[in-house]
Design a protein around this motif. Structure first.
Motif, PDB file in Angstrom:
ATOM      1  N   ASN A  60       6.206   1.562 -12.023  1.00 49.26           N
ATOM      2  CA  ASN A  60       7.449   0.461 -11.891  1.00 49.26           C
ATOM      3  C   ASN A  60       6.643  -0.781 -10.303  1.00 49.26           C
ATOM      4  O   ASN A  60       6.504   0.631  -9.589  1.00 49.26           O
ATOM      5  N   THR A  61       6.323  -1.576 -10.157  1.00 50.81           N
ATOM      6  CA  THR A  61       5.825  -2.222  -9.489  1.00 50.81           C
ATOM      7  C   THR A  61       7.123  -3.599  -8.967  1.00 50.81           C
ATOM      8  O   THR A  61       6.365  -4.887  -8.435  1.00 50.81           O
ATOM      9  N   SER A  62       8.226  -3.228  -9.844  1.00 58.06           N
ATOM     10  CA  SER A  62       9.746  -3.807  -9.108  1.00 58.06           C
ATOM     11  C   SER A  62       9.990  -3.807  -8.191  1.00 58.06           C
ATOM     12  O   SER A  62      11.072  -3.543  -8.145  1.00 58.06           O
ATOM     13  N   ASN A  63       8.685  -4.313  -6.639  1.00 61.68           N
ATOM     14  CA  ASN A  63       9.536  -3.672  -5.790  1.00 61.68           C
ATOM     15  C   ASN A  63       8.865  -4.720  -4.573  1.00 61.68           C
ATOM     16  O   ASN A  63       7.978  -5.518  -4.836  1.00 61.68           O
ATOM     17  N   ILE A  64       9.531  -4.374  -3.332  1.00 60.48           N
ATOM     18  CA  ILE A  64       8.955  -5.908  -2.820  1.00 60.48           C
ATOM     19  C   ILE A  64       7.438  -5.777  -2.298  1.00 60.48           C
ATOM     20  O   ILE A  64       7.236  -6.686  -2.330  1.00 60.48           O
ATOM     21  N   ILE A  65       6.600  -4.518  -2.634  1.00 58.45           N
ATOM     22  CA  ILE A  65       5.397  -5.215  -2.610  1.00 58.45           C
ATOM     23  C   ILE A  65       4.744  -5.413  -3.819  1.00 58.45           C
ATOM     24  O   ILE A  65       3.299  -5.637  -3.983  1.00 58.45           O
ATOM     25  N   LYS A  66       5.393  -5.104  -5.454  1.00 58.65           N
ATOM     26  CA  LYS A  66       4.766  -5.451  -5.824  1.00 58.65           C
ATOM     27  C   LYS A  66       3.532  -4.322  -6.626  1.00 58.65           C
ATOM     28  O   LYS A  66       2.558  -4.824  -7.470  1.00 58.65           O
ATOM     29  N   ALA A  67       3.824  -3.166  -6.035  1.00 58.14           N
ATOM     30  CA  ALA A  67       2.577  -2.067  -6.481  1.00 58.14           C
ATOM     31  C   ALA A  67       3.123  -0.670  -6.811  1.00 58.14           C
ATOM     32  O   ALA A  67       4.651  -0.599  -6.142  1.00 58.14           O
ATOM     33  N   ALA A  68       2.322  -0.418  -7.638  1.00 54.85           N
ATOM     34  CA  ALA A  68       2.623   1.133  -7.826  1.00 54.85           C
ATOM     35  C   ALA A  68       1.957   2.358  -7.575  1.00 54.85           C
ATOM     36  O   ALA A  68       1.050   1.736  -7.522  1.00 54.85           O
ATOM     37  N   VAL A  69       2.089   3.385  -6.624  1.00 59.42           N
ATOM     38  CA  VAL A  69       1.325   4.635  -6.772  1.00 59.42           C
ATOM     39  C   VAL A  69       1.826   5.629  -8.070  1.00 59.42           C
ATOM     40  O   VAL A  69       2.828   6.025  -7.358  1.00 59.42           O
ATOM     41  N   THR A  70       1.264   6.147  -8.740  1.00 61.23           N
ATOM     42  CA  THR A  70       1.856   7.837  -8.673  1.00 61.23           C
ATOM     43  C   THR A  70       0.568   8.631  -9.345  1.00 61.23           C
ATOM     44  O   THR A  70      -0.358   8.416  -9.184  1.00 61.23           O
ATOM     45  N   PRO A  71       1.102   9.408  -8.382  1.00 65.69           N
ATOM     46  CA  PRO A  71       0.278  10.290  -7.480  1.00 65.69           C
ATOM     47  C   PRO A  71      -0.344  11.721  -8.706  1.00 65.69           C
ATOM     48  O   PRO A  71       0.635  11.991  -9.091  1.00 65.69           O
TER      49      PRO A  71
END
Length: 209
Positions: A60-71
């Motif tokens: 989900n990239t709907s955040n302030i940095i437009k990024a998502a990391v799935t660990p």
């Protein structure tokens, strides 16, 4: 004399085989330690402990940095406990960025699978190494060094990342400075920023003080 030698050799080989431990699946119900999680009892280990299926799904990239990391670190993937490896998926929406950050516990290897990513790191001597990576390109980020990734195209970029640790850790520089309760006056002293800039960044990132 030869039979005695063979007998001793068999004893040594048996002892060596007995000392080998194939794996140490992490018991993630226990507390993590600098040496990793304690081993789950082998009688409770299943195939599922060695399989992680989360890297095929976009984050989900709907955040302030437009990024998502799935660990796929030891906390999500107990089978990597003690093996010195882990992985993650990086999704960068258009305009997305993973700000300057470090992994104190491991080096990182990034492979772009979609789009373009501008990536780089800063050495301890303040040398700067950065480039634009395309699909299939790979870049390594040495352990503990500040590095970043930025979407360099108009479409979502995706990368698969591996680490030389089951739990590499993460500290994002901007969040460490502006997303906590460190007093603004102290932040100003250690960053050479003025009060207005610090207050603005604290407001954006959710800090106080």
């Amino acid at each position: 004399m030869l039979p005695v030698f063979l007998f001793l050799l068999l004893i040594l080989l048996s002892a060596a085989d007995a000392s080998v431990q194939d794996f140490c699946v992490g018991d993630i119900s226990a507390s993590d330690t600098p040496a990793g999680y304690p081993c789950k009892d082998v009688s409770h280990v299943t195939t599922n402990d060695f399989v992680f299926k989360g890297l095929g799904k976009a984050g989900n990239t709907s955040n302030i940095i437009k990024a998502a990391v799935t660990p796929a670190f030891v906390g999500q993937f107990p089978g990597v406990n003690g093996l010195g490896i882990s992985a993650a998926r990086l999704d960068l929406a258009p305009g997305g960025v993973v700000p300057l950050h470090t992994h104190p516990g491991g080096s990182e290897l990034l492979v772009v699978t979609q789009g373009m990513i501008l990536a780089g790191f800063i050495s301890s001597a303040n040398g700067v190494y950065y480039t634009t990576l395309h699909k299939g390109d790979t870049m390594v980020f040495p352990q503990g060094l500040l590095h970043f990734q930025v979407n360099a195209g108009g479409v979502t970029a995706v990368a698969i990342v591996t680490f030389s640790s089951p739990n590499p850790g993460l500290q994002i520089t901007a969040f460490a400075l502006f997303a906590n309760s460190l007093p603004s006056a102290l932040v100003e002293k250690v960053t050479f920023l003025d009060d207005a800039q610090v207050k603005k960044l604290k407001k954006v990132l959710g800090g106080s003080g």
